[in-house]
Design an enzyme around this catalytic site. Structure first.
Site, PDB file in Angstrom:
ATOM      1  N   ASP A  92     -31.579 -20.683  56.822  1.00 25.45           N
ATOM      2  CA  ASP A  92     -32.416 -19.428  55.853  1.00 25.45           C
ATOM      3  C   ASP A  92     -30.794 -18.998  54.486  1.00 25.45           C
ATOM      4  O   ASP A  92     -30.065 -19.343  54.506  1.00 25.45           O
ATOM      5  CB  ASP A  92     -31.325 -18.783  57.045  1.00 25.45           C
ATOM      6  CG  ASP A  92     -31.675 -16.910  56.631  1.00 25.45           C
ATOM      7  OD1 ASP A  92     -32.972 -17.298  56.087  1.00 25.45           O
ATOM      8  OD2 ASP A  92     -31.271 -16.222  56.594  1.00 25.45           O
TER       9      ASP A  92
ATOM     10  N   LYS B 132     -29.178 -15.214  49.734  1.00 31.58           N
ATOM     11  CA  LYS B 132     -28.048 -14.870  50.108  1.00 31.58           C
ATOM     12  C   LYS B 132     -27.230 -15.048  48.910  1.00 31.58           C
ATOM     13  O   LYS B 132     -27.096 -15.839  48.227  1.00 31.58           O
ATOM     14  CB  LYS B 132     -27.371 -15.513  51.252  1.00 31.58           C
ATOM     15  CG  LYS B 132     -28.372 -15.635  52.977  1.00 31.58           C
ATOM     16  CD  LYS B 132     -27.706 -16.570  53.606  1.00 31.58           C
ATOM     17  CE  LYS B 132     -28.677 -16.489  54.748  1.00 31.58           C
ATOM     18  NZ  LYS B 132     -28.509 -14.875  55.548  1.00 31.58           N
TER      19      LYS B 132
ATOM     20  N   ASP C 299     -28.447 -20.910  61.326  1.00 31.70           N
ATOM     21  CA  ASP C 299     -29.253 -20.695  62.122  1.00 31.70           C
ATOM     22  C   ASP C 299     -30.508 -20.265  63.313  1.00 31.70           C
ATOM     23  O   ASP C 299     -31.265 -19.028  63.552  1.00 31.70           O
ATOM     24  CB  ASP C 299     -30.145 -19.108  60.940  1.00 31.70           C
ATOM     25  CG  ASP C 299     -30.043 -18.124  60.606  1.00 31.70           C
ATOM     26  OD1 ASP C 299     -29.320 -16.901  61.971  1.00 31.70           O
ATOM     27  OD2 ASP C 299     -30.779 -17.287  60.490  1.00 31.70           O
TER      28      ASP C 299
ATOM     29  N   ARG D  69     -35.163 -11.400  62.694  1.00 35.50           N
ATOM     30  CA  ARG D  69     -35.912 -10.299  64.013  1.00 35.50           C
ATOM     31  C   ARG D  69     -37.509  -9.876  64.060  1.00 35.50           C
ATOM     32  O   ARG D  69     -37.535  -9.434  64.102  1.00 35.50           O
ATOM     33  CB  ARG D  69     -34.984  -8.765  63.919  1.00 35.50           C
ATOM     34  CG  ARG D  69     -35.538  -7.912  62.039  1.00 35.50           C
ATOM     35  CD  ARG D  69     -34.623  -6.708  61.764  1.00 35.50           C
ATOM     36  NE  ARG D  69     -33.244  -7.396  61.228  1.00 35.50           N
ATOM     37  CZ  ARG D  69     -32.041  -6.531  61.704  1.00 35.50           C
ATOM     38  NH1 ARG D  69     -32.025  -5.514  61.552  1.00 35.50           N
ATOM     39  NH2 ARG D  69     -30.825  -7.185  61.162  1.00 35.50           N
TER      40      ARG D  69
END
Length: 475
Positions: free
Chosen positions: A249, A256, A266, A329
């Site tokens: 990720d 990030k 992740d 999500r």
């Protein structure tokens, strides 16, 4: 490593490991066979040891202190420490001597710990010293526990599944790709006895897994949507499992700014579910399981999905993308919808390294639990406490639902505020559970990957693998 029970320790030659509960200082000195150990030298205090060699019997005695009331996790750690730190003592034959107060849980934890301690992080290291061949080590266990052979076998199977989970999380992202996880699942299904179906990009497009595909569209590594089914003829319950499988990720275009080096972890939720599927099938549990593991890489490319995009989902609901780093999500939304609509399990549990907010709340001591089903929540807490995989509930009040309202779509993927991050993420997932009455979301961001005494760098914990088995066995 071979671990077997024995009925007599007479004539044994080699290393003898004897765990002791802590004794009071006014108690008599510790005695074993022909030896007496002064209480000034060893009392069984937690993390203490005493070693003596008897040339006459060709034995080395290793006395291990457990403390007064060690729990399952304490026992497992003590025995894991032996094979992890003192492997030089483990030659061809080893005897572990357990007293009458050490029950079946103690035996299981000790066996699992011994096996887990053989795991090393140096997968790609070249060393002048040859690595220890643990397959040549025979460990005998003297115990009064009934059906000790069965318990030993179970302890070994638990540890084997956890070590597989370690590997999946610890290996680098250029090795653990979505395709690797799909192939791992297929191979495990053939070996342990469960069905595996994998949807590649084209098949996922036909199934309208739009949120899942959006996350992976910036990567050259094709996404894989893994569906696993384990069936038992005597099953009375049907569990559904979902694991977040973001193999790396970057954060996407909302890149990030710190901690990216650890983002190979992740896919910790995916690893938990894959390891649990191996263990469930290996133990032959009397349950039906359907598991979905959506696997993607959240990379950066000209094709990456954008902040402010509106994307579809398997459920038919639209999602406004506020932050591309709230990607886990999105794939879980499609995973949950697909599982519930097509397989209708009695209970659904998802595992995901989902939010830094969960870490901010609990640190690294427990996972964040979200469920409106009180019985399921209490059972997860109870069985997690028994094996040292703790989790604690956070509220699922509907007042938090409005935080995810979108002006342009049915829901947005991030509320953009510096509070209640884990809770609002859970409320987002709830939107895709079809109002399922027995669903739990477990945010393992702080428990799947971290620091411990067993390595110098952060590493996998296999959190959740044993927890799931403990729950399933007792329901």
């Amino acid at each position: 490593m071979k671990i077997t029970p024995i009925k007599s320790s007479v004539n044994f030659k080699g290393l003898v490991i004897i765990p002791f509960f802590e004794q009071e200082e006014n108690d008599a000195s510790i005695s074993f066979e022909s030896f007496t150990i002064s209480k000034h030298l060893f009392l069984g205090k937690k993390d203490s040891q005493f070693i003596l060699e008897d040339n006459g019997s060709e034995r080395i005695y290793l006395l291990v202190g457990l403390g007064k009331s060690p729990n399952y996790k304490n026992v497992k750690t003590v025995f894991r420490r032996l094979t992890a730190r003192q492997e030089v003592l483990f030659e061809k034959k080893v005897l572990v001597w357990l007293n009458d107060k050490m029950d079946s849980d103690f035996l299981e934890a000790a066996v699992s710990g011994l096996f887990l301690g053989t795991y090393r992080l140096g997968h790609y290291k070249k060393s002048e010293n040859e690595a220890k061949n643990w397959s040549k080590i025979n460990i005998s266990i003297f115990s009064a526990v009934n059906e000790s052979k069965k318990i030993i076998e179970k302890g070994l199977k638990i540890a084997a599944a956890q070590i597989e989970t370690f590997n999946l999380v610890d290996l680098p992202p250029n090795k653990i790709t979505p395709k690797y996880l799909a192939d791992w699942a297929s191979d495990a299904g053939k070996k342990f006895g469960f069905d595996v179906k994998v949807l590649d990009k084209k098949k996922a497009e036909k199934e309208n897994l739009k949120a899942f595909l959006a996350v992976g569209q910036g990567s050259q590594r094709e996404p894989q949507f893994i569906i696993m089914k384990y069936r038992s003829k005597s099953a009375k319950k049907h569990f559904g499992l979902v694991g977040k499988g973001v193999t790396f990720d970057t954060g996407g275009l909302n890149i990030k700014t710190q901690g990216m080096v650890h983002m190979k972890c992740d896919m910790g939720g995916a690893a938990t579910v894959l390891g649990a599927m191996q263990l469930i099938a290996d133990l032959g549990l009397e349950v039906n399981i359907t598991a979905v593991v959506p696997c993607v890489e959240n990379a950066i490319d000209s094709r990456s999905f954008l902040p402010s995009d509106v994307i579809g989902s398997y459920s038919g609901k639209t999602i406004e993308v506020i932050d591309t780093d709230a990607e886990g999500r999105l794939i879980l939304a499609d995973g949950l919808s697909y599982l519930i609509q097509n397989f209708k399990p009695d209970t659904v549990i998802d595992f995901a390294t989902l939010t830094g907010s969960a870490v901010g709340t609990f640190g690294y001591e427990c996972a964040a639990l979200f469920s409106k089903n009180e019985e399921l929540s209490k059972n997860l807490q109870q069985y997690g406490e028994k094996i040292g995989e703790r989790l604690w509930p956070l509220p699922m009040w509907d007042e938090y639902k409005t935080e995810m309202d979108s002006e342009i779509a049915d829901i947005k993927n991030y509320h953009g505020k510096p509070y209640a991050g884990a809770i609002t993420a859970a409320k987002f997932l709830e939107y895709f559970t079809e109002n399922h009455t027995s669903w739990a979301h477990i945010d393992i961001a702080g428990t799947a990957f971290g620091d411990s005494e067993f390595a110098k760098t952060k590493h996998a914990t296999a959190y959740g693998v044993h927890l799931l088995i403990k729950l399933i066995e007792n329901l």
